[in-house]
Motif scaffolding. Structure first.
Motif, short mmCIF file in Angstrom:
data_model
loop_
_atom_site.label_atom_id
_atom_site.label_comp_id
_atom_site.label_asym_id
_atom_site.label_seq_id
_atom_site.Cartn_x
_atom_site.Cartn_y
_atom_site.Cartn_z
N ARG A 67 -51.92 58.85 -9.54
CA ARG A 67 -53.14 58.34 -10.71
C ARG A 67 -52.93 59.59 -11.44
O ARG A 67 -54.16 59.75 -11.94
CB ARG A 67 -54.18 57.92 -10.23
CG ARG A 67 -54.28 56.39 -9.61
CD ARG A 67 -55.70 56.09 -9.53
NE ARG A 67 -56.34 56.11 -11.08
CZ ARG A 67 -57.65 56.66 -10.98
NH1 ARG A 67 -58.41 56.48 -9.89
NH2 ARG A 67 -58.27 56.73 -12.08
N TRP A 68 -51.87 60.14 -11.66
CA TRP A 68 -52.01 61.52 -12.86
C TRP A 68 -50.62 61.26 -13.92
O TRP A 68 -49.58 61.07 -13.10
CB TRP A 68 -51.96 62.49 -11.85
CG TRP A 68 -52.44 63.71 -12.50
CD1 TRP A 68 -51.21 64.81 -12.81
CD2 TRP A 68 -53.63 64.49 -12.88
NE1 TRP A 68 -51.90 65.88 -13.61
CE2 TRP A 68 -53.20 65.64 -13.43
CE3 TRP A 68 -54.63 64.00 -13.04
CZ2 TRP A 68 -54.31 66.32 -14.21
CZ3 TRP A 68 -55.72 64.68 -13.41
CH2 TRP A 68 -55.56 65.93 -13.90
N ARG A 73 -51.87 65.82 -18.22
CA ARG A 73 -52.94 66.41 -17.35
C ARG A 73 -54.20 65.57 -17.52
O ARG A 73 -55.18 66.25 -17.50
CB ARG A 73 -52.98 67.75 -17.71
CG ARG A 73 -51.84 68.65 -17.71
CD ARG A 73 -52.16 70.18 -17.88
NE ARG A 73 -53.03 70.74 -17.04
CZ ARG A 73 -52.90 71.83 -16.48
NH1 ARG A 73 -51.85 72.45 -16.80
NH2 ARG A 73 -53.68 72.39 -15.50
N LYS A 74 -53.86 64.39 -17.29
CA LYS A 74 -55.13 63.46 -17.26
C LYS A 74 -54.99 62.29 -16.29
O LYS A 74 -53.77 62.18 -15.79
CB LYS A 74 -55.20 62.58 -18.68
CG LYS A 74 -55.63 63.27 -19.84
CD LYS A 74 -56.81 63.77 -19.88
CE LYS A 74 -57.49 64.46 -21.35
NZ LYS A 74 -58.68 65.14 -21.22
N PRO A 75 -56.30 61.95 -15.71
CA PRO A 75 -55.98 60.86 -14.72
C PRO A 75 -55.82 59.47 -15.32
O PRO A 75 -56.07 59.45 -16.38
CB PRO A 75 -57.60 60.92 -14.02
CG PRO A 75 -58.25 62.05 -14.71
CD PRO A 75 -57.52 62.59 -15.84
N LEU A 76 -55.02 58.66 -14.66
CA LEU A 76 -54.67 57.34 -15.16
C LEU A 76 -55.57 56.52 -15.08
O LEU A 76 -56.37 56.50 -13.94
CB LEU A 76 -53.23 56.99 -14.62
CG LEU A 76 -52.09 57.87 -14.96
CD1 LEU A 76 -50.90 57.39 -13.95
CD2 LEU A 76 -51.81 58.07 -16.40
N ASP A 82 -55.03 39.61 -10.67
CA ASP A 82 -54.73 38.83 -9.43
C ASP A 82 -53.48 39.03 -8.73
O ASP A 82 -53.36 38.75 -7.26
CB ASP A 82 -54.97 37.37 -9.76
CG ASP A 82 -56.32 36.91 -10.13
OD1 ASP A 82 -57.13 37.58 -9.71
OD2 ASP A 82 -56.44 35.80 -10.81
N THR A 83 -52.60 39.78 -9.20
CA THR A 83 -51.02 39.83 -8.76
C THR A 83 -50.80 41.39 -8.74
O THR A 83 -49.76 41.53 -7.73
CB THR A 83 -50.22 39.06 -9.31
OG1 THR A 83 -50.09 39.00 -10.72
CG2 THR A 83 -50.48 37.40 -9.07
N THR A 84 -51.26 41.86 -9.68
CA THR A 84 -50.69 43.20 -9.45
C THR A 84 -51.78 44.44 -10.38
O THR A 84 -52.67 44.05 -10.54
CB THR A 84 -49.30 43.38 -10.47
OG1 THR A 84 -48.73 44.74 -10.39
CG2 THR A 84 -49.74 43.20 -12.06
N ALA A 85 -51.22 45.66 -10.12
CA ALA A 85 -51.84 46.64 -10.42
C ALA A 85 -50.93 47.61 -11.61
O ALA A 85 -49.72 47.50 -11.40
CB ALA A 85 -52.33 47.73 -9.42
N ARG A 86 -51.71 47.97 -12.66
CA ARG A 86 -50.84 48.88 -13.69
C ARG A 86 -51.68 50.23 -13.83
O ARG A 86 -53.24 50.17 -13.81
CB ARG A 86 -51.02 47.94 -14.80
CG ARG A 86 -49.84 46.83 -15.00
CD ARG A 86 -49.72 46.05 -16.22
NE ARG A 86 -50.95 45.61 -16.94
CZ ARG A 86 -51.46 44.71 -16.62
NH1 ARG A 86 -51.34 43.86 -15.81
NH2 ARG A 86 -52.88 44.45 -17.27
N LEU A 87 -50.91 51.16 -14.32
CA LEU A 87 -51.80 52.31 -14.25
C LEU A 87 -51.26 52.77 -15.93
O LEU A 87 -50.26 52.41 -16.47
CB LEU A 87 -50.89 53.33 -13.51
CG LEU A 87 -51.22 53.18 -12.13
CD1 LEU A 87 -50.20 54.51 -11.65
CD2 LEU A 87 -52.65 53.16 -11.72
N GLY A 93 -50.94 56.88 -23.70
CA GLY A 93 -50.67 55.39 -23.72
C GLY A 93 -49.52 54.95 -23.11
O GLY A 93 -48.97 53.97 -22.94
N THR A 94 -48.98 55.77 -22.22
CA THR A 94 -48.01 55.76 -21.16
C THR A 94 -48.44 54.75 -20.29
O THR A 94 -49.32 55.00 -19.45
CB THR A 94 -47.52 56.89 -20.56
OG1 THR A 94 -46.97 57.71 -21.41
CG2 THR A 94 -46.16 56.59 -19.52
N GLY A 95 -47.70 53.52 -19.93
CA GLY A 95 -48.17 52.70 -18.78
C GLY A 95 -47.34 52.94 -17.69
O GLY A 95 -46.01 53.13 -17.78
N THR A 96 -48.05 53.23 -16.74
CA THR A 96 -47.26 53.52 -15.49
C THR A 96 -46.22 54.80 -15.48
O THR A 96 -45.23 54.30 -15.08
CB THR A 96 -47.05 52.18 -14.45
OG1 THR A 96 -48.00 51.25 -14.42
CG2 THR A 96 -46.96 52.59 -13.09
#
Length: 119
Positions: A67-68, A73-76, A82-87, A93-96
């Protein structure tokens, strides 16, 4: 001092969900026997399904990259549906961000979601 799981108080979530209780107990034992704590689908700290508490600051581990966002140098931030998780990085703005640690977080959350719905 050796952990005494049989003396631990049961949380209200555990009392309401027998599947959660069983998986928590199995993963606690497996972790004592060598299971990677990051491979769990339950949270040993919060005593919940992982997807229910993964957004907690307790789950940010800069050293391992869980989660980084290393460049920022920031926490995500975490988005669980209901079906997934995204970071998502709140700064760039980078997704996962594609790291082994972040893929592991998403995979564990997906498994946690599936296990919690399987009851």
């Amino acid at each position: 001092m050796r952990r005494r799981a049989h003396l631990r108080l049961v949380t209200s979530c555990e009392a309401e969900d027998s599947t959660l209780t069983a998986v928590l107990s199995a993963e606690d034992l497996a972790e004592e026997l060598g299971l990677d704590p990051h491979a769990r689908v339950t949270c040993g700290l919060h005593r919940r399904w992982l997807h229910q508490c993964v957004a907690s600051p307790d789950h940010v581990i800069p050293v391992t990259g869980h989660r980084w966002c290393r460049p920022c140098r920031k926490p995500l931030e975490v988005v669980v549906d209901d079906t997934t998780a995204r970071l998502l990085c709140p700064r760039c703005g980078t997704g996962t961000p594609d790291t082994a640690a972040n893929r592991q977080v998403v995979r564990a959350c997906r498994t946690s979601l599936a296990a919690s719905h399987a009851q």
